[in-house]
Design a protein around this motif. Structure first.
Motif, PDB file in Angstrom:
ATOM      1  N   GLY A 139      -6.408 -24.165  27.084  1.00 17.46           N
ATOM      2  CA  GLY A 139      -7.852 -24.055  27.246  1.00 17.46           C
ATOM      3  C   GLY A 139      -8.236 -23.114  28.365  1.00 17.46           C
ATOM      4  O   GLY A 139      -9.217 -22.357  28.251  1.00 17.46           O
ATOM      5  N   LEU A 140      -7.481 -23.138  29.464  1.00 12.29           N
ATOM      6  CA  LEU A 140      -7.753 -22.224  30.574  1.00 12.29           C
ATOM      7  C   LEU A 140      -7.554 -20.784  30.144  1.00 12.29           C
ATOM      8  O   LEU A 140      -8.349 -19.905  30.477  1.00 12.29           O
TER       9      LEU A 140
ATOM     10  N   TRP B 128      -9.779 -15.462  28.371  1.00 13.19           N
ATOM     11  CA  TRP B 128      -9.986 -14.418  27.365  1.00 13.19           C
ATOM     12  C   TRP B 128     -11.468 -14.299  27.005  1.00 13.19           C
ATOM     13  O   TRP B 128     -11.998 -13.186  26.846  1.00 13.19           O
ATOM     14  N   LYS B 129     -12.142 -15.407  26.876  1.00 13.48           N
ATOM     15  CA  LYS B 129     -13.552 -15.350  26.493  1.00 13.48           C
ATOM     16  C   LYS B 129     -14.390 -14.643  27.551  1.00 13.48           C
ATOM     17  O   LYS B 129     -15.316 -13.882  27.218  1.00 13.48           O
ATOM     18  N   LYS B 130     -14.062 -14.870  28.830  1.00 10.22           N
ATOM     19  CA  LYS B 130     -14.774 -14.153  29.891  1.00 10.22           C
ATOM     20  C   LYS B 130     -14.590 -12.649  29.739  1.00 10.22           C
ATOM     21  O   LYS B 130     -15.529 -11.867  29.919  1.00 10.22           O
ATOM     22  N   LEU B 131     -13.356 -12.239  29.398  1.00  7.26           N
ATOM     23  CA  LEU B 131     -13.096 -10.815  29.188  1.00  7.26           C
ATOM     24  C   LEU B 131     -13.817 -10.305  27.945  1.00  7.26           C
ATOM     25  O   LEU B 131     -14.450  -9.240  27.970  1.00  7.26           O
TER      26      LEU B 131
ATOM     27  N   TYR C 101      -1.249 -20.507  20.111  1.00  6.64           N
ATOM     28  CA  TYR C 101      -2.558 -21.158  20.089  1.00  6.64           C
ATOM     29  C   TYR C 101      -2.523 -22.481  19.322  1.00  6.64           C
ATOM     30  O   TYR C 101      -3.389 -23.333  19.523  1.00  6.64           O
ATOM     31  N   LEU C 102      -1.538 -22.649  18.450  1.00  2.21           N
ATOM     32  CA  LEU C 102      -1.547 -23.783  17.516  1.00  2.21           C
ATOM     33  C   LEU C 102      -0.410 -24.761  17.719  1.00  2.21           C
ATOM     34  O   LEU C 102      -0.470 -25.881  17.217  1.00  2.21           O
ATOM     35  N   ASP C 103       0.640 -24.365  18.432  1.00  8.05           N
ATOM     36  CA  ASP C 103       1.842 -25.184  18.540  1.00  8.05           C
ATOM     37  C   ASP C 103       2.249 -25.261  20.007  1.00  8.05           C
ATOM     38  O   ASP C 103       2.643 -24.250  20.603  1.00  8.05           O
TER      39      ASP C 103
END
Length: 869
Positions: A322-323, A328-331, A813-815
């Motif tokens: 999550g961090l 990434w979302k901030k970028l 991201y998934l595992d």
């Protein structure tokens, strides 16, 4: 009769001259009305601009709307995703564009349902030639867009197959008159016949006749525009007046129609010609500090944070994904087309800078946590240093090691030929509080030094090792400034010197006078485009003197300095009695361990509205220009621009191009390569290469530019709008530019250039467990020791991959028990993946879905591997 497929949408700039918070306020009313209207009219549908971030922000203030959105998405009437934000397509790293899709698709699936799997970028300012290849990595086979085409010279069709350098293609649908082609707003409804006769039918005819199209795409919407109310009745009224037949459609439905066609032409190359819409060919140098911040943050995430998280996980330290996704979302919020382009108000520029600050704090904090906890697991003392290698191949060369120590008299075990390159002294402090098991006590804190050493070290692949240091008999070697008559540095047969005001380069094969210059001109443009000032000319900025830095008497760095008087304001450049202002600049040049020339230019900008470029003179006749772009290389050619270019283009199609990290001037058996940190724009002319460093301006939008006639971009000359000053875009004060140059008397090779770049950008990462200064790393003081730590080895390597370009190593991201390795092949040759690597990995796409593979990576393509820890 042509069937017009009308798609109702809104285009949603997250920010522009208005801020993200302004856009959020607008969404509160508009998105709610969209949901209400869709629920009232089951025949209607709506596209929320293909980016999930704006939906997330709306749901944050309207949590009750989430179930409504999920239901409408499931019914196929509300279209969201696949992007997280509407990305710029020329400036970001390949991985950034890919993560924008991965995060956008994963978030949409998790929160709202099936995303709109359409490569939808309705307003982005041109597209790199590898976007089809990137889209294929997430299973998207189509692309819908506005800007960048020229039907006369490219494909002569609004619908075509766009082929990446890899050979993979997507179904492309262009709306040459923009995403507002069929904008049915309240005023259009009131004057529907005029709208049909003057706007709707002519646009449909144009699309129908550019190739033989019986179905054409007609987007209806504009920036922050609401849903068409009672659309069924509106379409009925429209059909009574139009010679064409209109149906309610969607982007996925229209793409399905293109998939049935076998007559679509194929085009390969970038989409960046300003024929029907402006593409802002020189936006790559506007607000250069935003581009530079973006570059360094991308590198920090890809080359430091993500591989460190993988190394940490394998050694018993788990930091939540999550961090990383928040980082990434901030970028990605800084990579929307207006945002990263810099065509924003100063108010927005402040917000962008703050997001970069927040993102860097998250990135630095994750790194700090990993380094300190692993040092704790290793039970390190204050004379131990933990050194990381985040590349999946063994390292043997120079790294920078940071230390805090009571003395400069240091000897290392594991770091060869150490040199102090930075030093900071902290004097004795008295009466310092200590917390002990006995309570509060006071002591004196001795003097100490914060030092940075550069030295040679061997490191394991994708791992770490511990080295040691002890008190030595004499001080370690340091950089010292010394003036001499020669002002020359040398590496093997290469020489750089400063003689009579010029920087000169030589090797066994050639001698180049004025190899590196600075040139400057006035900028009559705005935050969208550079434009020359009539009567002005580009002038060279003189260097006046030089020094060298020595290490124990050996010359290491050439420092060249200059000061020039430049016209203070734009109007001073052509005034009869101009006002001048002095600007100073310092260029530091050195050879790295493999002969690469590294440059650091510090420029104290004290003048307004100008363009600063680096001019490189490799003296290679009849040369080609080859630029690295996202996961590939392209040769660029200067095209003849006719004197009456305005008859065909809305903006001058200048021979200024974009590049990602490198651009090379290539002869038959020699070449020069420029490597840049954050520079994105170049021009090759008269046997020289010009790399734009900065183009400053004081206006958001200006009309009637020499290179962009007519209205101002950015709405500033529209009815009811005002001109908008952007003093922050003048970028006054200190500006730093970092680059490198490679002169090679051999054939240019794509793979070798890529690996050279990858090595040049390899970071130095080290950590010392010490108590002298707990604020060198921001979180050290609050990361407390824990009990029952795992026991880990002094040296560790997770994975070794030789001679392949690994673009990313990051946690799945998934595992939770797997990590991802993405390998790029930025060459025209097919590459084989080693069998031992394939035997322990699953080949997947970028969404981590299993795919078939023959064990190779095609030309200009990439492969994603999923490995268990």
């Amino acid at each position: 009769m042509t069937q017009t497929n009308l798609v109702n949408h809104t285009h949603w700039d997250r920010e522009w001259y208005f801020t993200t918070m302004d856009a959020l306020v607008l969404s509160d009313q508009l998105f709610t009305e969209v949901l209400d209207e869709l629920e009232k009219h089951p025949e209607a549908n709506f596209c929320l601009d293909g980016q999930i971030s704006v939906v997330d922000e709306y749901v944050e203030i309207h949590p009750e709307a989430k179930k409504r959105i999920q239901r409408l998405v499931k019914e196929g009437r509300l279209f969201v995703g696949p992007w997280y934000t509407q990305t710029d397509a020329l400036i970001p790293d390949t991985e950034s564009i890919l993560r924008n899709l991965i995060i956008g698709i994963n978030d949409t699936r998790e929160k709202y349902g099936q995303p709109m799997m359409v490569g939808y970028l309705p307003d982005t300012f041109g597209f790199n030639a590898q976007l089809p290849t990137i889209l294929h990595q997430v299973g998207i086979d189509n692309f819908v867009f506005w800007r960048g085409t020229n039907f006369r010279t490219q494909m002569n069709s609004v619908y075509f197959k766009w082929q990446g350098l890899s050979g993979k293609d997507v179904y492309a649908a262009n709306f040459p008159f923009g995403y507002f082609t069929a904008q049915i707003d309240v005023e259009s409804k009131k004057n529907l016949k005029e709208f049909v006769d003057k706007r709707f039918d002519p646009a449909a005819d144009f699309e129908a006749t550019h190739a033989k199209n019986t179905d054409v795409l007609m987007p209806s919407g504009i920036d922050q525009m609401n849903i068409i109310k009672n659309i069924h009745q509106t379409i009925s009224d429209l059909n009574k007046l139009s010679k064409n037949h209109t149906v309610i459609s969607s982007y996925p439905k229209f793409i399905d129609k293109l998939r049935q066609r076998t007559d679509l032409p194929t085009y390969q190359g970038e989409l960046r010609l300003p024929t029907y819409a402006r593409v802002h060919r020189t936006i790559g140098s506007v607000r250069h500090q935003i581009k530079t911040d973006n570059f360094y943050l991308e590198q920090k995430i890809l080359r430091r944070v993500e591989p460190l998280m993988v190394i940490a996980h394998k050694n018993g330290l788990n930091i939540g994904n999550g961090l990383l996704i928040k980082l990434w979302k901030k970028l990605l919020e800084c990579q929307a087309h207006d945002t990263l382009g810099g065509s924003v108000s100063d108010n927005v520029a402040v917000d962008i800078k703050h997001r970069f600050k927040e993102a860097n704090e998250i990135a630095d904090g994750i790194e700090n946590m990993i380094k300190k906890k692993l040092a704790e697991f290793l039970n390190l003392g204050d004379h131990d240093v933990l050194v990381f290698n985040t590349d999946p191949f063994k390292f043997n060369g120079k790294k920078i090691i940071s230390l805090t120590t009571s003395s400069k008299n240091i000897e290392f075990d594991g770091l060869e030929q150490p040199v102090i390159i930075e030093s900071k002294h902290y004097p004795v402090r008295h009466h310092i509080l200590m917390m002990t098991p006995r309570g509060q006590e006071y002591t004196d804190e001795p003097e100490y030094y914060e030092l940075k050493f550069e030295g040679n070290i061997e490191l394991p692949a994708l791992g770490y090792k511990v080295i040691h240091f002890n008190k030595g008999k004499q001080p370690a070697a340091e950089l010292l400034i010394n003036s001499n008559k020669e002002n020359e540095i040398q590496f093997e047969n290469q020489r750089l010197n400063f003689v009579n005001g010029t920087i000169n380069y030589s090797n066994q094969e050639c001698q180049i006078t004025d190899a590196i210059q600075l040139v400057d001109s006035g900028n009559d443009g705005d935050t969208y485009d550079y434009s020359p000032l009539s009567g002005d000319h580009e002038r060279a900025l003189d260097f006046q003197n030089a020094q060298v830095e020595e290490i124990n008497g050996k010359v290491a760095v050439l420092i060249v300095k200059g000061t020039s008087k430049l016209p203070l304001h734009l109007e001073d450049r052509v005034a009869t009695t101009p006002q001048y202002q002095a600007v100073s600049y310092t260029l530091r040049l050195s050879f790295d361990e493999q002969g690469l020339i590294e440059g650091k230019l510090d420029f104290d900008n004290q003048v307004y509205s100008h363009r600063l470029r680096l001019k490189l003179n490799p003296q290679i006749k009849n040369a080609k220009t080859i630029a690295h772009i996202q996961d590939g290389f392209v040769q660029t050619t200067n095209h003849k621009i006719s004197d009456d270019w305005e008859k065909e283009f809305v903006e001058k199609p200048v021979n200024i191009y974009s590049f990602d990290k490198t651009v090379s001037i290539v002869g038959e058996n020699k070449h020069m390569t420029f490597l840049g940190k954050g520079m994105k724009e170049y021009e090759a002319k008269n046997n020289s290469l010009y790399v734009t460093l900065m183009a400053t301006t004081g206006q958001l939008g200006k009309p009637n530019l020499a290179w962009r006639p007519g209205r101002a971009s950015g709405d500033t000359t529209n009815q009811g709008h005002v001109m908008m000053a952007t003093p922050l875009a003048e970028e006054l004060g200190h500006n730093r530019f970092e680059f490198a140059l490679s002169f090679a008397e051999k054939k240019f090779l794509e793979h070798k250039t890529s690996m050279l770049t990858h090595r040049w950008l390899s970071p130095s990462i080290s950590y010392q467990m010490q108590k002298l200064n707990l604020f060198i790393n921001r979180l050290d003081n609050k990361i407390w020791p824990t009990e029952d730590n795992p026991v880990i080895p002094d040296s560790f390597s997770l994975l070794e991959i030789q001679n392949l370009l690994v673009a990313a190593v990051y946690p799945s991201y998934l595992d939770a028990d797997a990590y991802i390795v993405r390998i790029q092949n930025p060459t025209k040759q097919i590459v084989k993946i080693p069998e031992d690597l394939l035997s322990k990995a699953d080949v997947v796409n970028a969404l981590e879905e299993p795919i078939q593979s023959d064990g190779t990576i095609g030309k200009y393509d990439m492969t994603t591997l999923k490995l268990k820890y």
